[in-house]
Design a protein around this motif. Structure first.
Motif, mmCIF file in Angstrom:
data_model
loop_
_atom_site.group_PDB
_atom_site.id
_atom_site.type_symbol
_atom_site.label_atom_id
_atom_site.label_comp_id
_atom_site.label_asym_id
_atom_site.label_seq_id
_atom_site.Cartn_x
_atom_site.Cartn_y
_atom_site.Cartn_z
ATOM 1 N N ASN A 241 0.784 -1.163 0.066
ATOM 2 C CA ASN A 241 -0.024 0.046 0.149
ATOM 3 C C ASN A 241 0.843 1.177 -0.154
ATOM 4 N N LYS A 242 2.057 1.149 0.395
ATOM 5 C CA LYS A 242 3.051 2.452 0.507
ATOM 6 C C LYS A 242 4.115 2.202 -0.947
ATOM 7 N N LEU A 243 4.741 1.227 -0.838
ATOM 8 C CA LEU A 243 5.631 1.182 -1.875
ATOM 9 C C LEU A 243 5.404 0.813 -3.431
ATOM 10 N N MET A 244 4.566 -0.126 -3.394
ATOM 11 C CA MET A 244 4.130 -0.474 -4.831
ATOM 12 C C MET A 244 3.377 0.770 -5.549
ATOM 13 N N PRO A 245 2.471 1.812 -4.830
ATOM 14 C CA PRO A 245 1.892 2.698 -5.596
ATOM 15 C C PRO A 245 2.901 3.710 -6.035
ATOM 16 N N ALA A 246 4.141 3.630 -5.254
ATOM 17 C CA ALA A 246 4.892 4.982 -5.488
ATOM 18 C C ALA A 246 5.785 5.030 -6.742
ATOM 19 N N ASP A 247 6.058 6.092 -7.052
ATOM 20 C CA ASP A 247 6.924 6.337 -8.141
ATOM 21 C C ASP A 247 8.398 6.510 -8.000
ATOM 22 N N ILE A 248 8.702 7.368 -6.817
ATOM 23 C CA ILE A 248 10.153 7.304 -6.379
ATOM 24 C C ILE A 248 10.080 6.934 -4.764
ATOM 25 N N ILE A 249 11.175 6.163 -4.746
ATOM 26 C CA ILE A 249 11.315 5.612 -3.422
ATOM 27 C C ILE A 249 12.685 6.108 -2.956
ATOM 28 N N ILE A 250 12.985 6.738 -1.640
ATOM 29 C CA ILE A 250 14.230 7.183 -1.370
ATOM 30 C C ILE A 250 14.523 6.268 -0.089
ATOM 31 N N MET A 251 15.630 5.748 0.155
ATOM 32 C CA MET A 251 15.929 4.735 1.129
ATOM 33 C C MET A 251 17.075 5.563 1.817
ATOM 34 N N ALA A 252 17.010 5.811 3.083
ATOM 35 C CA ALA A 252 18.139 6.308 3.926
ATOM 36 C C ALA A 252 18.551 5.732 4.845
ATOM 37 N N GLY A 253 19.902 5.512 5.189
ATOM 38 C CA GLY A 253 20.423 4.746 6.180
ATOM 39 C C GLY A 253 21.850 4.989 6.511
ATOM 40 N N SER A 254 22.365 4.666 7.667
ATOM 41 C CA SER A 254 23.913 4.801 7.911
ATOM 42 C C SER A 254 24.753 3.455 7.947
ATOM 43 N N VAL A 255 25.902 3.641 7.527
ATOM 44 C CA VAL A 255 26.719 2.505 7.516
ATOM 45 C C VAL A 255 26.741 1.746 9.299
ATOM 46 N N HIS A 256 26.455 0.560 9.310
ATOM 47 C CA HIS A 256 26.640 -0.237 10.329
ATOM 48 C C HIS A 256 27.512 -1.244 10.055
ATOM 49 N N ASP A 257 29.048 -1.274 10.739
ATOM 50 C CA ASP A 257 29.970 -2.204 10.252
ATOM 51 C C ASP A 257 30.266 -2.294 8.727
ATOM 52 N N ARG A 258 29.912 -3.078 7.918
ATOM 53 C CA ARG A 258 30.308 -2.981 6.325
ATOM 54 C C ARG A 258 28.731 -2.958 5.527
ATOM 55 N N TYR A 259 27.811 -2.973 6.244
ATOM 56 C CA TYR A 259 26.560 -2.739 5.492
ATOM 57 C C TYR A 259 25.679 -1.652 6.170
ATOM 58 N N LEU A 260 24.158 -1.530 5.862
ATOM 59 C CA LEU A 260 23.460 -0.901 6.583
ATOM 60 C C LEU A 260 23.121 -1.473 7.897
ATOM 61 N N SER A 261 21.982 -0.995 8.601
ATOM 62 C CA SER A 261 21.665 -1.477 10.027
ATOM 63 C C SER A 261 20.982 -2.845 9.500
ATOM 64 N N SER A 262 20.716 -3.854 10.561
ATOM 65 C CA SER A 262 19.988 -5.148 10.395
ATOM 66 C C SER A 262 18.548 -4.691 10.215
ATOM 67 N N THR A 263 18.061 -3.591 10.738
ATOM 68 C CA THR A 263 16.782 -2.996 10.389
ATOM 69 C C THR A 263 16.632 -3.060 9.193
ATOM 70 N N TRP A 264 17.413 -2.268 8.282
ATOM 71 C CA TRP A 264 17.178 -2.361 6.788
ATOM 72 C C TRP A 264 17.488 -3.737 6.043
ATOM 73 N N LYS A 265 18.436 -4.533 6.763
ATOM 74 C CA LYS A 265 18.630 -5.878 6.241
ATOM 75 C C LYS A 265 17.090 -6.793 6.283
ATOM 76 N N GLN A 266 16.523 -6.407 7.273
ATOM 77 C CA GLN A 266 15.185 -6.996 7.661
ATOM 78 C C GLN A 266 14.233 -6.773 6.541
ATOM 79 N N PHE A 267 14.324 -5.245 6.305
ATOM 80 C CA PHE A 267 13.556 -4.737 5.137
ATOM 81 C C PHE A 267 13.589 -5.521 3.772
ATOM 82 N N PHE A 268 14.960 -5.702 3.672
ATOM 83 C CA PHE A 268 15.389 -6.333 2.161
ATOM 84 C C PHE A 268 14.839 -7.915 2.321
#
Length: 340
Positions: free
Chosen positions: A263-290
């Motif tokens: 309901n939020k992402l699929m109808p969108a035209d532009i998606i901005i993903m903002a995160g900070s580096v945690h060790d050598r990746y983004l956070s585990s919260t972002w990894k959970q999203f992916f």
């Protein structure tokens, strides 16, 4: 020899990955093996200090630490990623430093290289002596030639540890930028017109640069822009790898994720993903999203979207991270650009 296996599968002992470990134990019975189900037990590890401390003592006693995991969307599972974060957050690097390490993965041979590059970099950051990796297709254990290759790999690992061979680290330590991002004077705004823009962030206040960048970008748009913090979603946990969604794209979890995605992402035209580096990746919260986005299977659920990544931290020092994020977008039929 004491071999500690850090199991990165949320399925624990019954995972495909652990069948490779079972085979190694059968063929090399003279070694002592301890399996720590760090991904499956991550919630207990987070809250139970006694469990955490006992685990560290086990790791300290190891001659060889084997990072064993299934690939989850180009790297490791979010649960495994959270375990790695805890090592640095709790300053437990000394439990790993100086110990030999290697990695073993199971997958369909899709971007194995980014997963092993990540684990090698983590091993280097922990001061470990990384010896290499074994990358298996999930059904390789059924093939005689692959079983022989696994035995050869294990034999070489054991010999290397016994002989105490010298190992050169491949990854330089990350140099974290000390600069503070200060937005310049806003000259103009970008009109969204009929385009729907959604900004996702995992900001928790720990990165002032991330907060400042997302705020500046949000104010740059003239029109309807929705900003969603991943921490505000009621998500019960990371992907379990059960593949129950393969039948009709329905996840076994009953939480906010599917409705949010549809309901939020699929109808969108532009998606901005903002995160900070945690060790050598983004956070585990972002990894959970992916990882959880895999409920769509190999159907590109966000095909044709414009994807922008806004990243705080030493992003340019981690080309493997850029490769993994760009591949996630590309695999979904999108094209990604980066600002850092």
């Amino acid at each position: 020899m004491e071999i500690v296996v850090l199991n990165g599968s949320p399925k624990g002992d019954v995972s495909v990955t652990m069948q490779y470990i079972a085979y190694i134990r059968k063929k090399f019975p003279d070694q002592t093996y301890t399996i720590l189900n760090v991904a499956a037990d991550i919630k207990k590890i987070e809250r139970d200090t006694a469990t955490w401390n006992k685990m560290l003592e086990t790791i300290r006693s190891a001659d060889l630490v084997l990072w064993a995991f299934p690939l989850y969307y180009l790297v490791v599972s979010s649960q495994y990623k959270r375990f790695i974060e805890l090592i640095f957050e709790r300053k437990a690097q000394d439990a790993f430093a100086g110990t030999y390490s290697a990695s073993l993965s199971t997958s369909i041979h899709f971007f194995d290289q980014t997963a092993h590059a990540y684990i090698q970099a983590i091993s280097d950051d922990l001061g470990m002596k990384y010896l290499g990796f074994y990358s298996a297709e999930m059904r390789d254990l059924l093939k005689e030639e692959e079983r022989q290759r696994l035995e050869k790999f294990t034999s070489l690992l054991i010999s290397a540890v016994r002989e105490k061979i010298a190992v050169q680290q491949e990854n330089a330590p990350l140099v974290w930028p000390v600069l503070a991002y200060v937005p310049g004077t806003q000259q103009k705004t970008t009109r969204t017109s009929t385009k729907k823009v959604v900004m996702l962030t995992d900001s928790d206040g720990s990165s002032p640069n991330l907060s400042a960048m997302t705020d500046r970008l949000f104010r740059n748009f003239a029109g309807s822009v929705e900003i969603i913090n991943l921490h505000d979603l009621k998500v019960k946990g990371g992907c379990l790898g059960c593949c129950q969604c393969g039948y009709d794209n329905t996840c076994v979890y009953t939480d906010d994720y599917i409705d949010f995605y549809k309901n939020k992402l699929m109808p969108a035209d532009i998606i901005i993903m903002a995160g900070s580096v945690h060790d050598r990746y983004l956070s585990s919260t972002w990894k959970q999203f992916f990882d959880r986005s895999f409920f769509k299977g190999h159907v590109p659920g966000l095909k044709g979207k414009q994807i922008g990544f806004v990243i705080a931290g030493p992003f340019h020092q981690i080309p493997n991270l850029r490769e993994a994020l760009a591949a996630w977008a590309d695999n979904g039929g999108c094209y990604a650009q980066f600002v850092t």
